[in-house]
Write a protein that holds these residues in place. Structure first.
Motif, PDB file in Angstrom:
ATOM      1  N   PHE A   1       0.840  -1.203   0.000  1.00 27.31           N
ATOM      2  CA  PHE A   1       0.000   0.000   0.000  1.00 27.31           C
ATOM      3  C   PHE A   1       0.873   1.250   0.000  1.00 27.31           C
ATOM      4  CE2 PHE A   1      -3.158  -3.017   1.400  1.00 27.31           C
ATOM      5  CZ  PHE A   1      -4.357  -2.509   0.922  1.00 27.31           C
ATOM      6  N   ASP A   2       1.866   1.265   0.897  1.00 29.55           N
ATOM      7  CA  ASP A   2       2.670   2.480   1.052  1.00 29.55           C
ATOM      8  C   ASP A   2       3.598   2.703  -0.134  1.00 29.55           C
ATOM      9  OD1 ASP A   2       1.405   3.174   3.334  1.00 29.55           O
ATOM     10  OD2 ASP A   2       2.984   2.584   4.718  1.00 29.55           O
ATOM     11  N   ILE A   3       4.145   1.623  -0.693  1.00 30.45           N
ATOM     12  CA  ILE A   3       5.043   1.808  -1.848  1.00 30.45           C
ATOM     13  C   ILE A   3       4.238   2.369  -3.022  1.00 30.45           C
ATOM     14  CG2 ILE A   3       6.603   0.689  -3.491  1.00 30.45           C
ATOM     15  CD1 ILE A   3       7.258  -1.396  -1.324  1.00 30.45           C
ATOM     16  N   VAL A   4       3.046   1.834  -3.232  1.00 33.07           N
ATOM     17  CA  VAL A   4       2.198   2.342  -4.323  1.00 33.07           C
ATOM     18  C   VAL A   4       1.908   3.825  -4.103  1.00 33.07           C
ATOM     19  CG1 VAL A   4      -0.137   2.213  -5.317  1.00 33.07           C
ATOM     20  CG2 VAL A   4       1.173   0.110  -4.899  1.00 33.07           C
ATOM     21  N   LYS A   5       1.600   4.186  -2.850  1.00 33.75           N
ATOM     22  CA  LYS A   5       1.266   5.588  -2.566  1.00 33.75           C
ATOM     23  C   LYS A   5       2.483   6.493  -2.757  1.00 33.75           C
ATOM     24  CE  LYS A   5      -2.042   4.511   0.985  1.00 33.75           C
ATOM     25  NZ  LYS A   5      -2.143   4.602   2.419  1.00 33.75           N
ATOM     26  N   VAL A   6       3.647   6.069  -2.291  1.00 31.91           N
ATOM     27  CA  VAL A   6       4.863   6.888  -2.468  1.00 31.91           C
ATOM     28  C   VAL A   6       5.088   7.146  -3.959  1.00 31.91           C
ATOM     29  CG1 VAL A   6       7.393   6.869  -2.306  1.00 31.91           C
ATOM     30  CG2 VAL A   6       6.046   6.215  -0.354  1.00 31.91           C
ATOM     31  N   ALA A   7       4.763   6.140  -4.768  1.00 30.36           N
ATOM     32  CA  ALA A   7       4.987   6.266  -6.211  1.00 30.36           C
ATOM     33  C   ALA A   7       3.865   7.055  -6.892  1.00 30.36           C
ATOM     34  CB  ALA A   7       5.124   4.874  -6.831  1.00 30.36           C
ATOM     35  N   GLY A   8       2.908   7.550  -6.119  1.00 31.68           N
ATOM     36  CA  GLY A   8       1.853   8.391  -6.692  1.00 31.68           C
ATOM     37  C   GLY A   8       0.637   7.611  -7.141  1.00 31.68           C
ATOM     38  N   GLY A   9       0.631   6.306  -6.926  1.00 28.05           N
ATOM     39  CA  GLY A   9      -0.496   5.477  -7.356  1.00 28.05           C
ATOM     40  C   GLY A   9      -1.565   5.360  -6.287  1.00 28.05           C
ATOM     41  N   THR A  10      -2.647   4.678  -6.645  1.00 27.48           N
ATOM     42  CA  THR A  10      -3.756   4.468  -5.728  1.00 27.48           C
ATOM     43  C   THR A  10      -3.955   2.967  -5.530  1.00 27.48           C
ATOM     44  OG1 THR A  10      -4.791   6.438  -6.623  1.00 27.48           O
ATOM     45  CG2 THR A  10      -6.215   4.973  -5.346  1.00 27.48           C
ATOM     46  N   PRO A  11      -3.756   2.477  -4.285  1.00 25.79           N
ATOM     47  CA  PRO A  11      -3.998   1.051  -4.050  1.00 25.79           C
ATOM     48  C   PRO A  11      -5.498   0.749  -4.049  1.00 25.79           C
ATOM     49  CG  PRO A  11      -2.920   2.118  -2.143  1.00 25.79           C
ATOM     50  CD  PRO A  11      -3.314   3.200  -3.087  1.00 25.79           C
ATOM     51  N   VAL A  12      -5.873  -0.348  -4.657  1.00 28.68           N
ATOM     52  CA  VAL A  12      -7.285  -0.763  -4.670  1.00 28.68           C
ATOM     53  C   VAL A  12      -7.336  -2.162  -4.048  1.00 28.68           C
ATOM     54  CG1 VAL A  12      -9.262  -1.335  -6.145  1.00 28.68           C
ATOM     55  CG2 VAL A  12      -7.756   0.592  -6.743  1.00 28.68           C
ATOM     56  N   ALA A  13      -7.895  -2.247  -2.838  1.00 31.73           N
ATOM     57  CA  ALA A  13      -7.907  -3.532  -2.125  1.00 31.73           C
ATOM     58  C   ALA A  13      -9.057  -4.403  -2.606  1.00 31.73           C
ATOM     59  CB  ALA A  13      -8.038  -3.279  -0.625  1.00 31.73           C
ATOM     60  N   VAL A  14      -8.761  -5.663  -2.841  1.00 32.91           N
ATOM     61  CA  VAL A  14      -9.806  -6.636  -3.196  1.00 32.91           C
ATOM     62  C   VAL A  14      -9.726  -7.752  -2.145  1.00 32.91           C
ATOM     63  CG1 VAL A  14     -10.635  -8.251  -4.951  1.00 32.91           C
ATOM     64  CG2 VAL A  14      -9.561  -6.098  -5.647  1.00 32.91           C
ATOM     65  N   PRO A  15     -10.746  -7.833  -1.264  1.00 35.15           N
ATOM     66  CA  PRO A  15     -10.591  -8.709  -0.102  1.00 35.15           C
ATOM     67  C   PRO A  15     -10.923 -10.182  -0.343  1.00 35.15           C
ATOM     68  CG  PRO A  15     -12.594  -7.407   0.087  1.00 35.15           C
ATOM     69  CD  PRO A  15     -11.958  -7.002  -1.207  1.00 35.15           C
ATOM     70  N   GLY A  16     -10.074 -11.053   0.196  1.00 33.25           N
ATOM     71  CA  GLY A  16     -10.405 -12.462   0.319  1.00 33.25           C
ATOM     72  C   GLY A  16     -10.924 -12.690   1.736  1.00 33.25           C
ATOM     73  N   SER A  17     -11.270 -13.928   2.072  1.00 30.13           N
ATOM     74  CA  SER A  17     -11.769 -14.213   3.412  1.00 30.13           C
ATOM     75  C   SER A  17     -11.382 -15.638   3.774  1.00 30.13           C
ATOM     76  CB  SER A  17     -13.299 -14.102   3.450  1.00 30.13           C
ATOM     77  OG  SER A  17     -13.831 -15.117   2.615  1.00 30.13           O
ATOM     78  N   LEU A  18     -11.617 -15.982   5.036  1.00 39.51           N
ATOM     79  CA  LEU A  18     -11.311 -17.351   5.474  1.00 39.51           C
ATOM     80  C   LEU A  18     -12.021 -18.354   4.549  1.00 39.51           C
ATOM     81  CD1 LEU A  18     -10.152 -19.385   7.549  1.00 39.51           C
ATOM     82  CD2 LEU A  18     -12.155 -18.942   8.975  1.00 39.51           C
ATOM     83  N   GLU A  19     -13.282 -18.025   4.191  1.00 28.87           N
ATOM     84  CA  GLU A  19     -14.067 -18.945   3.365  1.00 28.87           C
ATOM     85  C   GLU A  19     -13.442 -19.134   1.981  1.00 28.87           C
ATOM     86  OE1 GLU A  19     -15.413 -16.604   5.382  1.00 28.87           O
ATOM     87  OE2 GLU A  19     -16.104 -18.140   6.796  1.00 28.87           O
ATOM     88  N   SER A  20     -12.802 -18.070   1.437  1.00 30.82           N
ATOM     89  CA  SER A  20     -12.179 -18.201   0.104  1.00 30.82           C
ATOM     90  C   SER A  20     -10.704 -18.577   0.256  1.00 30.82           C
ATOM     91  CB  SER A  20     -12.304 -16.884  -0.667  1.00 30.82           C
ATOM     92  OG  SER A  20     -11.474 -15.889  -0.083  1.00 30.82           O
ATOM     93  N   ARG A  21     -10.326 -18.982   1.464  1.00 28.07           N
ATOM     94  CA  ARG A  21      -8.925 -19.277   1.806  1.00 28.07           C
ATOM     95  C   ARG A  21      -8.036 -18.085   1.462  1.00 28.07           C
ATOM     96  NH1 ARG A  21      -7.148 -25.278   2.340  1.00 28.07           N
ATOM     97  NH2 ARG A  21      -5.881 -24.081   3.767  1.00 28.07           N
ATOM     98  N   TYR A  22      -8.618 -16.918   1.637  1.00 29.57           N
ATOM     99  CA  TYR A  22      -7.921 -15.640   1.460  1.00 29.57           C
ATOM    100  C   TYR A  22      -7.410 -15.429   0.031  1.00 29.57           C
ATOM    101  CZ  TYR A  22      -8.309 -15.868   6.483  1.00 29.57           C
ATOM    102  OH  TYR A  22      -8.815 -15.995   7.761  1.00 29.57           O
TER     103      TYR A  22
END
Ligand code: PLP
Length: 417
Positions: free
Chosen positions: A139-160
């Motif tokens: 997240f932080d490296i992307v931000k330092v480089a001027g980009g925008t992180p977009v999180a796509v979540p997994g879960s225990l059920e999807s084995r992350y």
């Protein structure tokens, strides 16, 4: 905690690009554990993100020989010729991939390569898709480089892991990269070849989307979990795949700071330009050591794997007996990522409410003297990460202490949410 690391009377203003960023919570926790130990408190640190083995003897010997032979000067910016050939050898031997010297480079750890790649390719507003939970530095490296992180979540059920449907939904005209990390820190999830193929089929539909594969835990896998990497799964897409790896985790060489990458020559060249104006060449001595790691005897890898497998068993035997902790053993890496949702809202013996995973982690440090990392540090709250890159006895003692600390909690009267 962040303020601890910033000078309150700084004369120079701090650049906006590091607004909201601090020293990683994991490093802070490790520091806290060291301080508690120095004060005589018997802390067990399960926050470790590195092997506890010494670097193998043959690798150390190669480094000593390099020093004695005078390999102590600047090298080519992106790695010596033997280093580049060792990287090419590794990709061929382990992954069946052919790269030219112009398509590989070495840098100061995998982190430097990730940094180079994002600095070299992101413009303001460009998006990087990050399946979570993931290593928070992304997240932080992307931000330092001027980009925008977009999180796509997994879960225990999807084995992350994330699905092709989730990936497709996350893609926008601004998407530049999707960053995959298998085996994963923190979840230990390993994408099987067919799962990667399904994600890459989505990538194929979007010609401006590139894939970065962080393979640093490649060699740390358990049971039947096979390793697959995007460039091998879809060689026809290799012209937009960057593979990042390092000797750090595989060969117990985190302190040597030696990572490497392979991808299209134009991208590698741009990454070298960033490196030329930041760290320049990675340490000459570390390169000599890494050549031995990648081309010398590989038996350390299976010895380490067997040790981690045994510790994983010890950890999960214990965790399965602790009410309130839900977990499935990871297929790779040396981390257990456990869900603790049902403990959130419980009260400590002195009446404090465990309002989130960070408060629970702090309680375990105080009551059990065990350091864990809150899942929110990886983009997925209500979880904890426990490292099993520590001795078996320490794992057993930590489990006993965690079990008593959790056993002492009073259940919440009503759900918190
Ligand atoms: N990638 C992942 C997923 C990691 O967990 C880490 C270290 O914790 C790194 C990269 C950094 O590797 P290196 O020490 O080679 O920079």
């Amino acid at each position: 905690m962040q303020d601890l690391y910033r000078s309150s009377n700084a004369i120079l203003p701090i650049a906006s690009r590091i607004d909201g960023m601090g020293v990683s919570r994991i490093l802070q926790l490790a520091q806290l554990a060291r301080e508690m130990k120095a004060d005589g408190i018997p802390v067990i640190d399960l926050s470790a993100g590195q092997p506890d083995f010494d670097t193998p003897e043959n690798i150390r010997a190669a480094a000593k020989a390099a020093i004695d032979h005078g390999e102590t000067r600047y090298t080519s910016l992106d790695g010596t010729a033997p280093m580049k050939d060792a990287i090419r050898h590794k990709f061929k031997a382990d992954n069946g991939l052919d790269y030219k010297r112009t398509e590989v480079m070495a840098g100061a750890g995998a982190k430097q390569l990730l940094f180079n790649a994002f600095m070299a390719t992101l413009n303001e507003g460009d998006e990087v898709i990050l399946p979570t939970p993931c290593w928070l530095s992304y997240f932080d490296i992307v931000k330092v480089a001027g980009g925008t992180p977009v999180a796509v979540p997994g879960s225990l059920e999807s084995r992350y892991k994330i699905t092709p449907g989730q990936l497709r939904k996350a893609i926008t005209p601004q998407s530049r990269w999707v960053l995959l990390n298998s085996p994963s820190n923190p979840s230990g999830a390993v994408y099987a070849e067919n799962e990667l193929a399904a994600l890459l089929a989505v990538v194929e539909e979007h010609p401006n989307l590139w894939v970065m594969s962080d393979d640093v835990y490649e060699h740390i896998r358990f049971g039947n979990a096979a390793f697959a990497t995007p460039a091998s799964v879809r060689p026809d897409l290799a012209n937009r795949i960057l593979t990042v790896n390092a000797v750090s985790k595989a060969f117990a060489m985190t302190g040597w700071r030696l990572g490497y990458a392979a991808g299209p020559a134009g991208l590698i060249k741009s990454m070298s330009i960033i490196q030329s104006q930041s760290t320049s060449n990675p340490s000459s001595v570390s390169q000599a050591a890494a050549v031995e790691a990648l081309t010398g005897p590989q038996d350390f890898l299976s010895i380490a794997r067997e040790t981690y497998a045994r510790r994983r068993q010890v950890l999960f035997d214990g965790l399965s007996k602790i009410a309130g902790i839900e977990a499935t053993p990871p297929e790779g890496s040396f981390f257990a990522f456990v869900r603790v949702s049902s403990l959130i809202g419980n009260q400590t013996p002195d009446g404090k409410v465990l309002s989130d995973d960070a408060v629970l982690s702090a309680y375990l440090l105080e009551a059990a003297n065990v350091v864990t990392v809150p899942g929110s540090e990886f983009g997925l709250p209500e979880h904890l990460r426990l490292s099993f890159a520590v001795a078996d006895d320490e794992i057993k003692t930590a489990l006993n202490r965690i079990a008593s600390a959790i056993g002492a909690l009073n259940p919440s009267k009503e759900p918190v949410k």
